[in-house]
Motif scaffolding. Structure first.
Motif, mmCIF file in Angstrom:
data_model
loop_
_atom_site.group_PDB
_atom_site.id
_atom_site.type_symbol
_atom_site.label_atom_id
_atom_site.label_comp_id
_atom_site.label_asym_id
_atom_site.label_seq_id
_atom_site.Cartn_x
_atom_site.Cartn_y
_atom_site.Cartn_z
ATOM 1 N N SER A 187 13.304 -0.850 -61.485
ATOM 2 C CA SER A 187 12.386 -2.070 -61.164
ATOM 3 C C SER A 187 12.984 -2.601 -59.825
ATOM 4 N N THR A 188 12.015 -3.463 -59.254
ATOM 5 C CA THR A 188 12.403 -4.027 -57.638
ATOM 6 C C THR A 188 13.624 -4.893 -57.883
ATOM 7 N N GLU A 189 13.885 -5.767 -58.988
ATOM 8 C CA GLU A 189 15.130 -6.447 -58.957
ATOM 9 C C GLU A 189 16.282 -5.529 -59.340
ATOM 10 N N GLY A 190 15.889 -4.681 -60.275
ATOM 11 C CA GLY A 190 17.014 -3.645 -60.383
ATOM 12 C C GLY A 190 17.655 -2.981 -59.172
ATOM 13 N N LEU A 191 16.697 -2.354 -58.238
ATOM 14 C CA LEU A 191 17.190 -1.777 -56.832
ATOM 15 C C LEU A 191 17.952 -2.795 -56.161
ATOM 16 N N LYS A 192 17.748 -4.176 -56.146
ATOM 17 C CA LYS A 192 18.406 -5.181 -55.557
ATOM 18 C C LYS A 192 19.768 -4.905 -56.049
ATOM 19 N N ILE A 193 19.995 -5.035 -57.369
ATOM 20 C CA ILE A 193 21.226 -5.091 -57.823
ATOM 21 C C ILE A 193 22.230 -3.928 -57.693
ATOM 22 N N VAL A 194 21.577 -2.718 -57.584
ATOM 23 C CA VAL A 194 22.144 -1.447 -57.250
ATOM 24 C C VAL A 194 22.565 -1.351 -55.654
ATOM 25 N N CYS A 251 23.245 -4.119 -53.970
ATOM 26 C CA CYS A 251 24.499 -4.910 -53.719
ATOM 27 C C CYS A 251 25.655 -4.081 -54.017
ATOM 28 N N ALA A 252 25.412 -3.522 -55.095
ATOM 29 C CA ALA A 252 26.762 -2.585 -55.650
ATOM 30 C C ALA A 252 27.327 -1.546 -54.767
ATOM 31 N N ARG A 253 26.167 -0.885 -54.009
ATOM 32 C CA ARG A 253 26.327 0.453 -53.190
ATOM 33 C C ARG A 253 27.038 -0.189 -51.918
ATOM 34 N N ARG A 254 26.585 -1.547 -51.524
ATOM 35 C CA ARG A 254 27.062 -1.837 -50.248
ATOM 36 C C ARG A 254 28.735 -2.312 -50.468
ATOM 37 N N LYS A 255 29.073 -2.730 -51.754
ATOM 38 C CA LYS A 255 30.348 -2.892 -52.008
ATOM 39 C C LYS A 255 31.427 -1.882 -52.073
ATOM 40 N N GLN A 256 30.723 -0.505 -52.161
ATOM 41 C CA GLN A 256 31.331 0.657 -52.274
ATOM 42 C C GLN A 256 31.103 1.133 -50.909
ATOM 43 N N LYS A 257 30.504 0.548 -49.778
ATOM 44 C CA LYS A 257 30.665 0.920 -48.607
ATOM 45 C C LYS A 257 29.699 2.388 -48.547
ATOM 46 N N TRP A 258 28.745 2.479 -49.422
ATOM 47 C CA TRP A 258 27.990 3.754 -49.284
ATOM 48 C C TRP A 258 26.585 3.433 -48.943
ATOM 49 N N ASN A 259 26.118 4.403 -48.103
ATOM 50 C CA ASN A 259 24.715 4.177 -47.810
ATOM 51 C C ASN A 259 23.905 4.885 -49.192
ATOM 52 N N LYS A 260 22.608 4.834 -48.856
ATOM 53 C CA LYS A 260 21.574 4.886 -50.127
ATOM 54 C C LYS A 260 21.742 6.362 -50.435
ATOM 55 N N TRP A 282 28.107 9.387 -53.540
ATOM 56 C CA TRP A 282 27.229 9.352 -54.499
ATOM 57 C C TRP A 282 26.556 10.359 -55.439
ATOM 58 N N CYS A 283 26.069 11.237 -54.576
ATOM 59 C CA CYS A 283 25.483 12.579 -55.239
ATOM 60 C C CYS A 283 26.499 13.264 -55.886
ATOM 61 N N LYS A 284 27.771 13.308 -55.637
ATOM 62 C CA LYS A 284 28.828 14.091 -56.408
ATOM 63 C C LYS A 284 29.144 13.284 -57.491
ATOM 64 N N ILE A 309 27.199 -0.104 -62.193
ATOM 65 C CA ILE A 309 25.985 -0.954 -62.697
ATOM 66 C C ILE A 309 25.495 -0.339 -64.135
ATOM 67 N N ASN A 310 25.365 -1.177 -65.007
ATOM 68 C CA ASN A 310 24.623 -0.853 -66.368
ATOM 69 C C ASN A 310 23.209 -0.703 -66.279
ATOM 70 N N TRP A 311 22.793 0.587 -66.430
ATOM 71 C CA TRP A 311 21.235 1.105 -66.289
ATOM 72 C C TRP A 311 20.245 -0.022 -66.832
#
Length: 442
Positions: free
Chosen positions: A7-14, A16-25, A30-32, A64-66
């Motif tokens: 969902s749109t809101e779900g992608l915002k949550i993800v 935020c989480a990936r920014r904390k991990q310092k990962w790009n999209k 992440w793939c690994k 993140i919880n799916w």
């Protein structure tokens, strides 16, 4: 195959989480972590439908919880399907070295408590002989602290499984010991940051680093360097050798107690319908516990040997000959198995010993050219002897296969090369095969 979308809101949550991990999209790490390709991540970000197992893995990789991410208009059945798949996957991984983790709950909880206690040493070492389940306990600890959000991240580093015999680590061109540079490079890779930023990450976040098989690493240098980088972060090592560093807390691992040892034997005997074990009296089961010292690997080898011999007494005799030295019994069990298994099974053992990782059936087929019929035969034999670890699935649901570290280094160290079946063993094998055929005929 069920597919879902974010969902749109779900992608915002993800996001935020990936920014904390310092990962790009579409970060490689992440793939690994999620066992997906970049195209799948791109579809995820584009709100396109992807397989539910990939969806769950992508979310879990960033903590993140799916359920917070999924589009509510996705199939109503996806929730129950994903829950079931997740449950099955976790159950299989939970018993990656056996069908179940026997009698280790108290030890696991004790280690978690110490890791979370600021007054405990920042580095804990789980030490003990081969086959006592150090790696399995460490993996359960890592999984539990991640699930409970005790640590923001868990990093797993496995030192190379070099040959380790009689307390001495053999050096060879192909099996160099893990050094500090390799260790810190691996930490940086898993954190997806430059090496120079590892210290800041470890001090600003609460991260658990697990170093498995530390006896095959240059542990003195590694620990002396990493201790300077820890604040709320912690290190858990598994090793067959004790370290004398004053800043390391030692946790010696013991064999299973008599109750758990008995339960393991009884349950495995029921699972494989081994009448010789099911009918064993209390004194025989007690003797098995005493002679194996409660070592889980030794107990599993007992089951495999009795399954093959159709008799308990020869196994007890072999244990008595080992005089409490479980590694002597391991070698005896492996030699017995080696003399009785087929050439395809021997080839699978040799192939798997060359890599320090679990592999899929596809890898065996494409990488080593193992035919399907040979693989099925080998898998059956090796599982019967407890030489193959198969209770593991990756995020894509692919079954993976591995060897116990002791088995791997024994095969890799050419321990088996000069073993040939004796006349006595060949006669015994022929007798066992005849008995099994008569039972099937009757």
């Amino acid at each position: 195959m069920e597919t879902v979308q974010a969902s749109t809101e779900g992608l915002k949550i993800v996001d935020c989480a990936r920014r904390k991990q310092k990962w790009n999209k579409t970060a490689e790490v992440w793939c690994k972590e999620a066992y997906v390709c970049r195209s799948t991540l791109n579809r995820f970000w584009a709100k396109k439908r992807i397989r539910f197992d990939n969806f769950v893995a992508i979310c879990e990789a960033v903590g993140i919880n799916w359920k917070e991410v999924i589009e509510s208009k996705s199939s109503q059945n996806s929730s129950s399907i994903i829950d079931q798949q997740k449950s099955d996957r976790e159950k299989l991984w939970r018993g990656s070295r056996c069908r179940w983790v026997w009698g280790r709950n108290d030890l696991i909880e004790s280690i978690i408590s110490r890791l979370n206690n600021p007054f405990e040493p920042a580095i804990l070492a789980l030490t003990g002989s081969a086959g006592y389940g150090k790696t399995e306990v460490a993996s359960q600890v890592a999984k539990a602290v991640k699930k409970r959000n005790i640590f923001t991240n868990v990093l797993w580093v496995k030192a190379r499984q070099t040959e380790f015999v009689d307390g001495i680590i053999s050096q060879s061109e192909n099996h160099e010991m893990l050094n500090w540079k390799q260790f810190i490079d691996e930490i940086a890779y898993q954190l997806n940051c430059p090496v120079k930023r590892v210290r800041d990450r470890l001090k600003s976040e609460k991260i658990l680093i697990v170093l498995d098989n530390a006896e095959t690493a240059k542990i003195t240098d590694i620990l002396a360097n990493i201790i300077e980088m820890l604040d709320s972060s912690r290190v858990l090592i598994t090793s067959r050798l004790r370290t004398n560093a004053p800043y390391v807390g030692l946790i010696p691992i013991q064999g299973l107690n008599e109750r758990w040892s008995n339960q393991l034997l009884r349950e495995e005997a029921k699972y494989k319908q081994i009448s010789a074990l099911l009918s064993a009296d209390k004194s025989q089961i007690k003797k098995l516990h005493q002679l194996t010292c409660g070592a889980p690997l030794a107990l599993h080898f007992v089951v495999g040997r009795v399954f093959s011999d159709l008799d308990l007494e020869p196994v007890i005799f072999a244990l008595e000959q080992a005089s409490g030295d479980v590694e002597c019994f391991y070698q005896f069990s492996l030699q017995t198995a080696w003399e009785r298994i087929s050439d395809p099974a021997k080839n699978v053992l040799r192939y798997l010993s060359r890599v320090d990782a679990s592999v899929t059936e596809d890898y065996l087929a494409t990488g080593w050219g193992i035919a399907e019929s040979d693989w099925q035969q080998a898998r059956s034999e090796l599982t019967r002897w407890y030489l193959l670890e198969e209770n593991l699935q990756d995020a894509k649901g692919n079954y993976r296969y591995d060897l116990h570290p002791w088995v791997r280094v024994s095969i890799r160290g050419k321990l088996v090369d000069n073993w040939q079946p004796s006349l006595e063993n060949l006669q015994s094998l022929a007798k066992n095969i005849l008995n099994i055929n008569l039972e099937n005929f009757n």
